[in-house]
Motif scaffolding. Structure first.
Motif, mmCIF file in Angstrom:
data_model
loop_
_atom_site.group_PDB
_atom_site.id
_atom_site.type_symbol
_atom_site.label_atom_id
_atom_site.label_comp_id
_atom_site.label_asym_id
_atom_site.label_seq_id
_atom_site.Cartn_x
_atom_site.Cartn_y
_atom_site.Cartn_z
ATOM 1 N N ALA A 1 0.830 -1.208 0.000
ATOM 2 C CA ALA A 1 0.000 0.000 0.000
ATOM 3 C C ALA A 1 0.866 1.260 0.000
ATOM 4 N N TRP A 2 1.862 1.283 0.869
ATOM 5 C CA TRP A 2 2.733 2.470 0.942
ATOM 6 C C TRP A 2 3.578 2.633 -0.306
ATOM 7 N N LEU A 3 4.064 1.530 -0.865
ATOM 8 C CA LEU A 3 4.836 1.627 -2.112
ATOM 9 C C LEU A 3 3.966 2.140 -3.253
ATOM 10 N N LEU A 4 2.722 1.682 -3.313
ATOM 11 C CA LEU A 4 1.814 2.179 -4.344
ATOM 12 C C LEU A 4 1.555 3.672 -4.156
ATOM 13 N N LEU A 5 1.381 4.113 -2.930
ATOM 14 C CA LEU A 5 1.155 5.531 -2.679
ATOM 15 C C LEU A 5 2.369 6.369 -3.088
ATOM 16 N N VAL A 6 3.555 5.865 -2.823
ATOM 17 C CA VAL A 6 4.779 6.563 -3.252
ATOM 18 C C VAL A 6 4.825 6.634 -4.780
ATOM 19 N N PHE A 7 4.473 5.540 -5.440
ATOM 20 C CA PHE A 7 4.443 5.527 -6.907
ATOM 21 C C PHE A 7 3.418 6.533 -7.436
ATOM 22 N N THR B 1 -8.413 4.057 -11.064
ATOM 23 C CA THR B 1 -7.949 2.699 -10.771
ATOM 24 C C THR B 1 -6.792 2.708 -9.776
ATOM 25 N N ALA B 2 -5.847 3.602 -9.971
ATOM 26 C CA ALA B 2 -4.696 3.669 -9.058
ATOM 27 C C ALA B 2 -5.143 3.994 -7.636
ATOM 28 N N TYR B 3 -6.014 4.975 -7.507
ATOM 29 C CA TYR B 3 -6.484 5.346 -6.172
ATOM 30 C C TYR B 3 -7.427 4.305 -5.588
ATOM 31 N N ALA B 4 -8.216 3.641 -6.413
ATOM 32 C CA ALA B 4 -9.081 2.567 -5.907
ATOM 33 C C ALA B 4 -8.233 1.415 -5.380
ATOM 34 N N LEU B 5 -7.195 1.073 -6.108
ATOM 35 C CA LEU B 5 -6.301 0.011 -5.644
ATOM 36 C C LEU B 5 -5.610 0.417 -4.347
ATOM 37 N N ALA B 6 -5.177 1.671 -4.267
ATOM 38 C CA ALA B 6 -4.558 2.154 -3.031
ATOM 39 C C ALA B 6 -5.559 2.096 -1.880
ATOM 40 N N ALA C 1 -8.812 15.857 -9.190
ATOM 41 C CA ALA C 1 -8.810 15.537 -7.759
ATOM 42 C C ALA C 1 -10.078 14.786 -7.373
ATOM 43 N N LEU C 2 -11.207 15.157 -7.961
ATOM 44 C CA LEU C 2 -12.467 14.466 -7.652
ATOM 45 C C LEU C 2 -12.456 13.023 -8.140
ATOM 46 N N VAL C 3 -11.884 12.781 -9.308
ATOM 47 C CA VAL C 3 -11.772 11.414 -9.821
ATOM 48 C C VAL C 3 -10.893 10.579 -8.891
ATOM 49 N N LYS C 4 -9.789 11.168 -8.458
ATOM 50 C CA LYS C 4 -8.877 10.464 -7.544
ATOM 51 C C LYS C 4 -9.551 10.188 -6.199
ATOM 52 N N ALA C 5 -10.263 11.174 -5.676
ATOM 53 C CA ALA C 5 -10.956 11.004 -4.397
ATOM 54 C C ALA C 5 -12.045 9.939 -4.513
ATOM 55 N N ALA C 6 -12.768 9.946 -5.617
ATOM 56 C CA ALA C 6 -13.814 8.934 -5.820
ATOM 57 C C ALA C 6 -13.204 7.534 -5.920
ATOM 58 N N GLY C 7 -12.082 7.425 -6.609
ATOM 59 C CA GLY C 7 -11.389 6.133 -6.684
ATOM 60 C C GLY C 7 -10.956 5.661 -5.309
ATOM 61 N N SER C 8 -10.425 6.580 -4.508
ATOM 62 C CA SER C 8 -10.019 6.248 -3.132
ATOM 63 C C SER C 8 -11.210 5.736 -2.329
ATOM 64 N N ALA C 9 -12.321 6.453 -2.400
ATOM 65 C CA ALA C 9 -13.520 6.072 -1.649
ATOM 66 C C ALA C 9 -14.032 4.706 -2.096
ATOM 67 N N LEU C 10 -14.025 4.459 -3.389
ATOM 68 C CA LEU C 10 -14.476 3.160 -3.902
ATOM 69 C C LEU C 10 -13.576 2.036 -3.399
ATOM 70 N N GLY C 11 -12.274 2.236 -3.467
ATOM 71 C CA GLY C 11 -11.341 1.217 -3.001
ATOM 72 C C GLY C 11 -11.474 0.947 -1.514
ATOM 73 N N ILE C 12 -11.622 2.006 -0.731
ATOM 74 C CA ILE C 12 -11.823 1.848 0.712
ATOM 75 C C ILE C 12 -13.117 1.078 0.975
ATOM 76 N N ALA C 13 -14.171 1.411 0.263
ATOM 77 C CA ALA C 13 -15.458 0.734 0.460
ATOM 78 C C ALA C 13 -15.349 -0.754 0.143
#
Length: 114
Positions: free
Chosen positions: A11-17, A42-47, A90-102
């Motif tokens: 997770a941390w390596l992906l975030l650094v990438f 996809t990147a943020y959902a995976l993270a 930023a909204l696309v990235k935030a939405a991907g993050s929220a989807l991945g967390i969910a």
């Protein structure tokens, strides 16, 4: 149950990438076969998925930090002359993050019930 140490490292390596790809000059951005927004989401959902699975008790904190990180990384693009910060990115990235967390949250709940 999956051990959390490899998940946390991944997770941390992906975030650094993601950070590197986001704030580096545009010519260092990797070429992909999908649209830029699909890459971002996809990147943020995976993270988000990895962080939720790696820190199952702290999924809310991970969600807040990933979403704020997405906005922060986007704003850091203003320091790079070949990049630009955009609210819709930023909204696309935030939405991907929220989807991945969910998805990670649901996954953890299913594992806990078994």
């Amino acid at each position: 149950m999956i051990t959390t140490t490899p998940l946390r490292i991944t997770a941390w390596l992906l975030l650094v990438f993601i950070f590197f790809v986001t704030v580096s000059p545009i010519d260092l951005r990797p070429a992909t076969l999908t649209s830029v927004n699909m890459d971002r989401a996809t990147a943020y959902a995976l993270a988000g998925l990895l962080f939720a699975m790696a820190y199952p008790r702290s999924w809310k904190t991970a969600a807040v930090l990933l979403i704020l990180g997405a906005v922060g990384f986007e704003l850091l693009q203003e320091l790079q002359p070949t990049r630009h910060a955009r609210i819709d990115d930023a909204l696309v990235k935030a939405a991907g993050s929220a989807l991945g967390i969910a998805i990670g949250y649901v996954w953890n709940r299913v594992l806990r019930r078994q």
